[in-house]
Design a protein around this motif. Structure first.
Motif, PDB file in Angstrom:
ATOM      1  N   GLY A  46       0.790  -1.225   0.000  1.00 51.48           N
ATOM      2  CA  GLY A  46       0.000   0.000   0.000  1.00 51.48           C
ATOM      3  C   GLY A  46       0.822   1.274   0.000  1.00 51.48           C
ATOM      4  N   LEU A  47       2.109   1.192  -0.312  1.00 45.99           N
ATOM      5  CA  LEU A  47       2.939   2.393  -0.282  1.00 45.99           C
ATOM      6  C   LEU A  47       3.259   2.877  -1.686  1.00 45.99           C
ATOM      7  CD1 LEU A  47       5.468   1.499   2.553  1.00 45.99           C
ATOM      8  CD2 LEU A  47       3.196   2.515   2.700  1.00 45.99           C
ATOM      9  N   ALA A  48       3.422   4.197  -1.820  1.00 48.50           N
ATOM     10  CA  ALA A  48       3.743   4.780  -3.111  1.00 48.50           C
ATOM     11  C   ALA A  48       5.165   4.388  -3.515  1.00 48.50           C
ATOM     12  CB  ALA A  48       3.611   6.290  -3.021  1.00 48.50           C
ATOM     13  N   PRO A  49       5.441   4.310  -4.841  1.00 48.38           N
ATOM     14  CA  PRO A  49       6.715   3.801  -5.341  1.00 48.38           C
ATOM     15  C   PRO A  49       7.953   4.467  -4.737  1.00 48.38           C
ATOM     16  CG  PRO A  49       5.172   4.080  -7.133  1.00 48.38           C
ATOM     17  CD  PRO A  49       4.485   4.582  -5.909  1.00 48.38           C
ATOM     18  N   LEU A  50       7.895   5.784  -4.529  1.00 45.19           N
ATOM     19  CA  LEU A  50       9.074   6.459  -3.990  1.00 45.19           C
ATOM     20  C   LEU A  50       9.398   5.977  -2.576  1.00 45.19           C
ATOM     21  CD1 LEU A  50       8.988  10.205  -5.096  1.00 45.19           C
ATOM     22  CD2 LEU A  50      10.827   8.518  -5.370  1.00 45.19           C
ATOM     23  N   ILE A  51       8.350   5.774  -1.796  1.00 40.17           N
ATOM     24  CA  ILE A  51       8.556   5.331  -0.420  1.00 40.17           C
ATOM     25  C   ILE A  51       9.022   3.890  -0.397  1.00 40.17           C
ATOM     26  CG2 ILE A  51       7.431   5.010   1.809  1.00 40.17           C
ATOM     27  CD1 ILE A  51       5.577   7.310   1.002  1.00 40.17           C
ATOM     28  N   VAL A  52       8.484   3.094  -1.331  1.00 38.72           N
ATOM     29  CA  VAL A  52       8.921   1.705  -1.431  1.00 38.72           C
ATOM     30  C   VAL A  52      10.431   1.667  -1.662  1.00 38.72           C
ATOM     31  CG1 VAL A  52       8.767  -0.400  -2.795  1.00 38.72           C
ATOM     32  CG2 VAL A  52       6.696   0.900  -2.276  1.00 38.72           C
ATOM     33  N   ARG A  53      10.905   2.557  -2.508  1.00 42.58           N
ATOM     34  CA  ARG A  53      12.343   2.575  -2.807  1.00 42.58           C
ATOM     35  C   ARG A  53      13.137   2.872  -1.527  1.00 42.58           C
ATOM     36  NH1 ARG A  53      14.221   6.299  -7.637  1.00 42.58           N
ATOM     37  NH2 ARG A  53      12.285   5.416  -8.428  1.00 42.58           N
ATOM     38  N   ASP A  54      12.637   3.849  -0.752  1.00 44.10           N
ATOM     39  CA  ASP A  54      13.284   4.181   0.523  1.00 44.10           C
ATOM     40  C   ASP A  54      13.354   2.973   1.448  1.00 44.10           C
ATOM     41  OD1 ASP A  54      13.824   6.722  -0.054  1.00 44.10           O
ATOM     42  OD2 ASP A  54      12.316   7.639   1.285  1.00 44.10           O
ATOM     43  N   ILE A  55      12.222   2.285   1.540  1.00 46.89           N
ATOM     44  CA  ILE A  55      12.142   1.146   2.467  1.00 46.89           C
ATOM     45  C   ILE A  55      13.156   0.072   2.065  1.00 46.89           C
ATOM     46  CG2 ILE A  55      10.653  -0.738   3.260  1.00 46.89           C
ATOM     47  CD1 ILE A  55       9.461   1.603   4.427  1.00 46.89           C
ATOM     48  N   PHE A  56      13.224  -0.215   0.776  1.00 44.33           N
ATOM     49  CA  PHE A  56      14.150  -1.253   0.338  1.00 44.33           C
ATOM     50  C   PHE A  56      15.599  -0.822   0.544  1.00 44.33           C
ATOM     51  CE2 PHE A  56      10.468  -3.175  -1.681  1.00 44.33           C
ATOM     52  CZ  PHE A  56      10.718  -4.512  -1.436  1.00 44.33           C
ATOM     53  N   ARG A  57      15.843   0.473   0.377  1.00 44.92           N
ATOM     54  CA  ARG A  57      17.196   0.969   0.621  1.00 44.92           C
ATOM     55  C   ARG A  57      17.559   0.743   2.083  1.00 44.92           C
ATOM     56  NH1 ARG A  57      17.328   6.637  -1.647  1.00 44.92           N
ATOM     57  NH2 ARG A  57      17.089   5.621  -3.672  1.00 44.92           N
ATOM     58  N   THR A  58      16.602   1.021   2.963  1.00 46.16           N
ATOM     59  CA  THR A  58      16.854   0.835   4.397  1.00 46.16           C
ATOM     60  C   THR A  58      17.104  -0.629   4.722  1.00 46.16           C
ATOM     61  OG1 THR A  58      15.309   2.624   4.750  1.00 46.16           O
ATOM     62  CG2 THR A  58      15.970   1.370   6.686  1.00 46.16           C
ATOM     63  N   ILE A  59      16.356  -1.513   4.088  1.00 47.75           N
ATOM     64  CA  ILE A  59      16.546  -2.941   4.354  1.00 47.75           C
ATOM     65  C   ILE A  59      17.972  -3.357   4.010  1.00 47.75           C
ATOM     66  CG2 ILE A  59      15.841  -5.265   3.643  1.00 47.75           C
ATOM     67  CD1 ILE A  59      13.020  -4.124   3.225  1.00 47.75           C
ATOM     68  N   ARG A  60      18.431  -2.825   2.869  1.00 46.08           N
ATOM     69  CA  ARG A  60      19.786  -3.164   2.460  1.00 46.08           C
ATOM     70  C   ARG A  60      20.804  -2.614   3.474  1.00 46.08           C
ATOM     71  NH1 ARG A  60      20.744  -2.842  -3.864  1.00 46.08           N
ATOM     72  NH2 ARG A  60      19.304  -1.153  -3.484  1.00 46.08           N
ATOM     73  N   ALA A  61      20.536  -1.377   3.953  1.00 43.92           N
ATOM     74  CA  ALA A  61      21.443  -0.767   4.921  1.00 43.92           C
ATOM     75  C   ALA A  61      21.469  -1.557   6.228  1.00 43.92           C
ATOM     76  CB  ALA A  61      21.025   0.680   5.193  1.00 43.92           C
ATOM     77  N   LEU A  62      20.345  -2.106   6.586  1.00 39.69           N
ATOM     78  CA  LEU A  62      20.255  -2.855   7.842  1.00 39.69           C
ATOM     79  C   LEU A  62      21.166  -4.071   7.817  1.00 39.69           C
ATOM     80  CD1 LEU A  62      16.486  -2.880   8.806  1.00 39.69           C
ATOM     81  CD2 LEU A  62      18.409  -1.923  10.074  1.00 39.69           C
TER      82      LEU A  62
END
Lengths: 240, 584, 341
Positions: free
Chosen positions: A167-183
């Motif tokens: 349910g998230l907009a594409p730009l936010i999805v990109r942020d979330i995945f970036r954070t997952i990688r950083a984690l």
């Protein structure tokens, strides 16, 4: 070294087998993704590993058999879940949600919890801006960030994320995945359940495809992403 | 269960009290058990089956008892005339209290009945006309042909006959069109509403019926005891009736008798033993009852009855020759459903932003989309479960925007549920018969008097036909929840078909089915569509949908992102993006 | 009605309302955290009041038997459910604690240690009953519906009521006031006891507020109340939260009993009606809002004191019928069709 070892995991509701005989392994420091179409049993699988719903088969985490462990004691052991519905404390502020996320560390004192909160704010600057705001008033993307941050407050060894992009907009999805990688760089292992197959496989070391409650395919993230059967699975085979 | 037991039971009521050597004391105890059992039978209908917990049944007993007491002492009315008056008083009180209180749900309702019970107790004890706390004494006994029923053995016969009558009437009520509605209240209210059951009416029916029985018990009580005062009509008495129901098995008619017998006997013994044991007198039996109540809930929440008897499966007689139910007159319209700019917000969250589509008679339309796209909310909007925030829905040319679920059912919409909602205590065929609720007209009173049999036969014949239609004819008498989940979904389709709908809405009908079963289901749906029914389905199984649907509507973020025939949808880049996601 | 009567009724209403408010707060808190509607709260009030009154006569209160008995039963129930883990702490809580309290009471009671110590002893004897009750009756039903919990709660009320009769007998008693001073405010005379009641209730409320707002434990309890699954997912054990909520309810219920003891003669079953009035207030607050519950408790106190003046026979009828329009208003606000379990 094996971190999580799931064997012969089955979950039944009423007469229907939601998850049948699933085997899943992952090592320390990995990102592993489970993808699959709607209703394939992905959420059920994560709920069973977290101990929210009863299941047959075995789940071994860090060498410990979790059979007799409650949700709470699994969290205490370093296994945290960010559920699909987020399950935030809606009437409470962002800061309170985070402080409660650090419940596992309460013996280490207020100072340690504050330090962990600062780390979360560094990871999600948006949350720092909203620290006094009630969780129920956050936007969808902010809620997902808060849910992840709250789980991270417990310093988990393995973080399980259920549909973080839902349910998230594409730009936010990109942020979330970036954070997952950083984690992952900080040493947290991640088990990801996603509908967004392409994005999830792109950051994964290994992937499983769940269909009708069973593992239909598995392999390296990149190899799976290129597999034409994935498209078929999502959109159905061509009419005969 | 048939009523063949009733005749020997009646004979026993006449003979048993006169057995030589039977201590009168036992007969007195049996009388108490009988009166309690009448009240508790009402509670079984209301609480165990209808799911509405009432602590106030003793108050309705009070309405009955005081009514007949006043009429027979102050106005010298024949005690027999007090019977209809007592029941009417209790029933009217229940209707008035119910009108105010029955909208409350679950524990709020239970709390409401506690408040009423305490309030009414103080009212009984403070009204001059009711003799305040002293009550009313010198109530005349009942007479039969000039013969005064003062002997407890004669009373025993009267009470026994009443108990048999009450159990038979209750059995008849539960085995009827409205009885199925009451049985659906606990856990199946949404499903019943989707079949056109007026839920508020069904709740009121159960509430008033239970009060009528309490009124009858109050009448018996007043003329048996020959005196009334507020104590037996207080909250404690109300709790005790609930205890009887819970101990016996609140959802089982025989449990009412079992629970009453156990509690009355244990009560009597404890009142005898405890003062000797403890050295002082007082109603210490409540300690035991309190513990018993908690213990039963922890150990045997269903009560004792299901533990001492194995549920017998009874087959419902289905005369093949029964006439068919009247068919709905199919409205001639070229649009079955017309949905324009439908929108629904929950607080700040937009679940459905903008949904528009049309559905023609005979068309198979599938609504698909990723998780969280708004499909379930759309379904609830189209079936009257949720009111839209904006937009319009036309059903066969008629504006039905914002109508309730029963009203939508009346208009010709039938549905199945994503999370299957079959009524747990009913057999497969009874569940399907619930779907034909709107096609019958029998009133509760006709059912109690067994005057509804012809219509019942037609309803069950229809249910059997629909079960055969979906291929589950041989499972008709199985308990509904004993079926595999996939089969339960199919039963829901049969239930929907029993309503003779013009539009059929199916929420994930293929989930949990095996491949061969899916093929059978697809064939059935094609047949239904060919007969002119409009079908809308939400489905996750793409193979199934792509091969079945004439047209697809794809939703994402609460709006329609694509619409068209399957082959076109499969190639649509927006759809592929929504399902597979972009590379982040 | 002249002004002085009005002021006396007003004062009565506020003082009683304050006690109802305390009880209402407990009910709201216990319901939020455990979903239990705590009907036996009233028994705690009675027991504390009677224990306090007995202590003042220099006798050892019989409620010690209840403390020991419930503690022992709670130990057995919990030990059976746990099958041998973490028994030490359980034994301290359910066996050693009552023994210690009993020892201190037997030693102190004959010495007539004065009101302050007697109050503390009464609290120590009565408050632990609540967590024992939780372990015995409610923890095994943790996954049951609110309705089942309510019926169990009524069962616990019955059992405790009977035990109260057994232990304290049918006679009532009255505890000593905390203060015999009379303060005059203009024409109005205010007994010192009323000020004690208001002061202690306000202190207790402030304490509750600080606990829930500013401690991690208090925040965790609120978290369990707003989202049980969410709380479990951060590692908060809900049964422990329930135990803490019951303990708080035990302390505040006992405090209410001690406060009400000097005002009127208390019998073993008086607490039930007092508790029910707290209950009416809690329901006005939807079993969810603390400030609304407190406000409603004051209204209940005032309605009671003024209806006692005008229509004393119908005092209770009026008080309990107040709840009906409130319930009505609540039900009209929620009209959505939902399935009950």
């Amino acid at each position: 070294m094996t971190l999580l070892d799931v064997r012969h995991l089955s979950v039944a509701f009423g007469g229907i087998q939601a998850v049948s005989d699933v085997a899943l392994r992952m090592a320390h420091g990995q990102i592993v993704t489970v993808i699959g179409p709607n209703g394939a049993g992905k959420t059920t699988l994560l709920s069973a590993i977290a101990g929210i719903i009863p299941a047959s088969g075995s789940v071994t985490f860090g060498g410990v058999d979790l059979a007799r462990h409650t949700v709470e004691s699994r969290v205490a052991g370093g296994l945290s879940l960010v559920p699909e519905k987020r399950e935030l404390f809606a009437g409470m502020t962002v800061a309170e949600n985070l402080r409660l996320g650090g419940w596992r560390l309460r013996a280490q004192g207020f100072r340690a919890a504050t330090r962990a909160m600062d780390e979360c704010y560094a990871l999600f600057p948006r949350l720092a801006e909203r620290r006094g705001q009630r969780a129920g008033t956050l936007s969808g993307g902010e809620r997902q960030m808060l849910a992840m941050a709250r789980a991270l407050m417990a310093k988990p060894t393995l973080l399980m994320l259920d549909e973080p992009s839902l349910g998230l907009a594409p730009l936010i999805v990109r942020d979330i995945f970036r954070t997952i990688r950083a984690l992952r760089e900080t040493g947290v292992s991640i088990l990801l359940v996603e509908q967004n197959a392409r994005a999830a496989l792109a950051i994964s070391d290994y992937g499983y495809v769940l269909e009708g409650g069973r593992i239909a395919l598995e392999g390296d993230g990149a190899a799976l992403a290129a597999d034409p059967r994935i498209v078929e699975m999502y959109l159905g085979t061509a009419a005969r | 269960m048939t009523l063949r037991w009733a005749i020997p039971a009646l004979a026993l009521c006449v003979v048993l009290p006169w057995l030589p050597g039977l201590p009168l004391f036992w007969v007195t105890l049996a009388n108490l058990i009988g009166i309690s059992a009448i009240v508790v039978t009402g509670l079984v209908v209301l609480t165990g089956i209808g799911g509405m917990t009432s602590f106030a049944q003793a108050s309705f007993l009070g309405f009955g008892a005081y009514t007949t007491a006043i009429l027979s002492t102050r106005y010298g009315l024949n005690p027999w005339l007090g019977l209809p008056a007592a029941m009417a008083a209790a029933g009217l009180a229940a209707a008035a209290i119910g009108a105010i209180t029955l909208r409350l749900k679950a524990h709020y309702l239970a709390l409401g009945t506690i408040a009423w019970s305490v309030s009414l107790f103080f009212l009984f004890g403070n009204l001059d006309i009711l003799g305040r706390n002293d009550g009313i004494s010198a109530i005349p006994p009942l007479t039969i042909a000039g013969f005064r029923l003062v002997d407890v053995r004669l009373s025993a016969t009267l009470i026994g006959v009443s108990v048999v009558g009450v159990i038979a009437a209750t059995h008849n009520l539960l085995d009827s069109r409205w009885g199925r509605a009451i049985r659906a209240l606990r856990g199946g209210a949404m499903a019943a509403a989707s079949c056109g059951v007026d839920i508020a009416r069904a709740r009121m029916l159960a509430f008033v019926y239970a009060a009528l029985l309490a009124g009858l018990a109050g009448w018996l009580f007043a003329h048996l005891q020959r005196a009334v005062n507020p104590t037996p009509f207080g909250l404690y008495a109300g709790i005790q009736y609930l205890l009887m129901a819970v101990v016996g098995g609140a959802a089982y008619l025989p449990g009412a008798l079992l629970g009453s017998a156990l509690v009355v006997i244990v009560n009597d013994r404890l009142q005898d033993w405890l003062p000797k044991l403890l050295g002082t007198s007082g109603n210490f039996e409540i300690i035991a009852f309190g513990l018993l109540l908690v213990l039963v809930l922890q150990v045997a929440p269903e009560g004792l009855w299901p533990h001492i008897t194995r549920r017998r499966r009874h087959t419902h007689p289905r005369p093949i020759a029964a006439m068919a139910l009247p068919k709905r007159v199919a409205a001639q319209a070229n649009r079955a459903f017309e949905v324009a700019n439908l929108r629904r917000n929950f607080g700040g969250l937009v679940a459905v932003a903008d949904l528009s589509f049309t559905l023609a008679p005979g068309e198979l339309l599938a609504l698909i989309g990723p998780n969280g796209a708004g499909k379930s909310t759309s379904f609830n909007l189209l079936t009257g479960v949720t009111r839209p925030s904006a937009g319009t829905v036309h059903l066969m040319g008629r504006d039905v925007t914002g109508l309730s679920a029963p009203a939508m059912a009346e208009g010709g919409v039938a549905r199945s549920f994503q999370h299957v909602k079959l009524v747990a205590g009913m057999s497969v065929i009874e569940n399907v018969a619930l779907g034909a609720h709107l096609r019958g007209h029998a009133s509760p009173l006709r059912s109690i008097l067994r005057l509804d049999r012809a219509e019942e036969a037609r309803q069950f014949a229809e249910a059997a036909t629909q079960l055969a239609h979906v291929g589950l004819g041989d499972l008709a008498d199985r308990p509904a929840t004993s079926l595999a989940l996939g089969q339960q979904r199919i039963v829901e389709i049969a239930r929907a078909l029993a309503a003779d709908p013009a539009v059929l809405l199916l929420d994930e009908p293929a989930a949990g089915l095996r491949h061969a079963e899916k093929q059978v289901l697809a064939a059935l749906l094609r047949r239904l569509a060919a007969s002119g029914m409009a079908i809308l389905l939400v489905e996750h199984d793409m193979d199934f949908v792509m091969n079945l649907a004439d047209r697809l509507v794809v939703m994402d973020f609460g709006t329609v992102i694509a619409e068209g025939p399957p082959e076109q949808i499969r190639q649509n880049p927006a759809v592929i993006e929504a399902y597979l996601g972009g590379v982040a | 009605m002249d002004q002085s009567i009005f002021l006396i009724l007003l004062q009565d209403g506020v003082v009683n309302g304050a006690i109802y408010a305390l009880l209402a707060l407990c009910l709201v808190m216990v319901f939020a955290v455990t979903r239990v509607i705590l009907i036996p709260q009233g028994e705690l009030v009675s027991f504390a009041a009677l224990t306090y009154a007995t202590l003042d006569t220099g006798h050892v209160p019989a409620s010690l038997y209840l403390l020991g008995g419930l503690g022992g039963a709670a130990f057995l129930r919990a030990a059976w459910a746990k099958r041998g883990t973490a028994l030490l702490w359980l034994a301290v809580e359910t066996l050693v604690l009552p023994a210690g309290i009993a020892g201190v009471t037997v030693w102190l009671a004959p010495q007539k240690p004065g009101v302050a110590v007697e109050v503390l002893l009464a609290l120590a004897i009565t408050a632990p009953l609540a967590p024992y009750l939780y372990r015995l009756a409610f923890q095994p039903l943790a996954n049951a519906s609110v309705l089942v919990l309510l019926v169990a709660s009524v069962g616990a009320h019955l059992a405790l009521g009977g035990l109260g009769l057994l232990i304290f007998g049918p006679e009532g008693s009255r505890g000593p006031g905390f203060s015999t001073a009379m303060l005059s405010l203009g024409d109005q005379v205010v007994p010192g006891q009323s000020l004690w009641i208001l002061g202690l209730t306000l202190t207790a409320m402030a304490g509750l507020y600080l606990f829930f707002e500013f401690t991690l434990l208090g925040t965790a309890l609120r978290a369990v109340a707003v989202n049980r699954l969410g709380a479990r997912l951060v590692g908060i054990r809900t049964e422990q939260a329930g135990l803490i909520a019951f303990t708080l309810a035990g302390i505040l219920g006992a405090l209410s009993g001690v406060l009400v003891a000097p005002l009127t003669t208390i019998y073993y079953d008086s607490g039930f009606l007092i508790g029910l009035k707290g209950f009416v207030a809690a329901i006005v607050g939807g079993l969810a809002s603390y400030p609304l519950a407190v406000l409603a408790a004051l209204v209940v106190g005032l309605v009671e004191s003024f209806s006692a003046f005008w229509a004393s026979a119908f005092k209770e009828v009026i008080v309990f019928t107040v709840i009906i329009p409130v319930l009505l208003w609540r039900s009209w606000r929620h009209q959505d069709l939902e399935d009950e379990e």
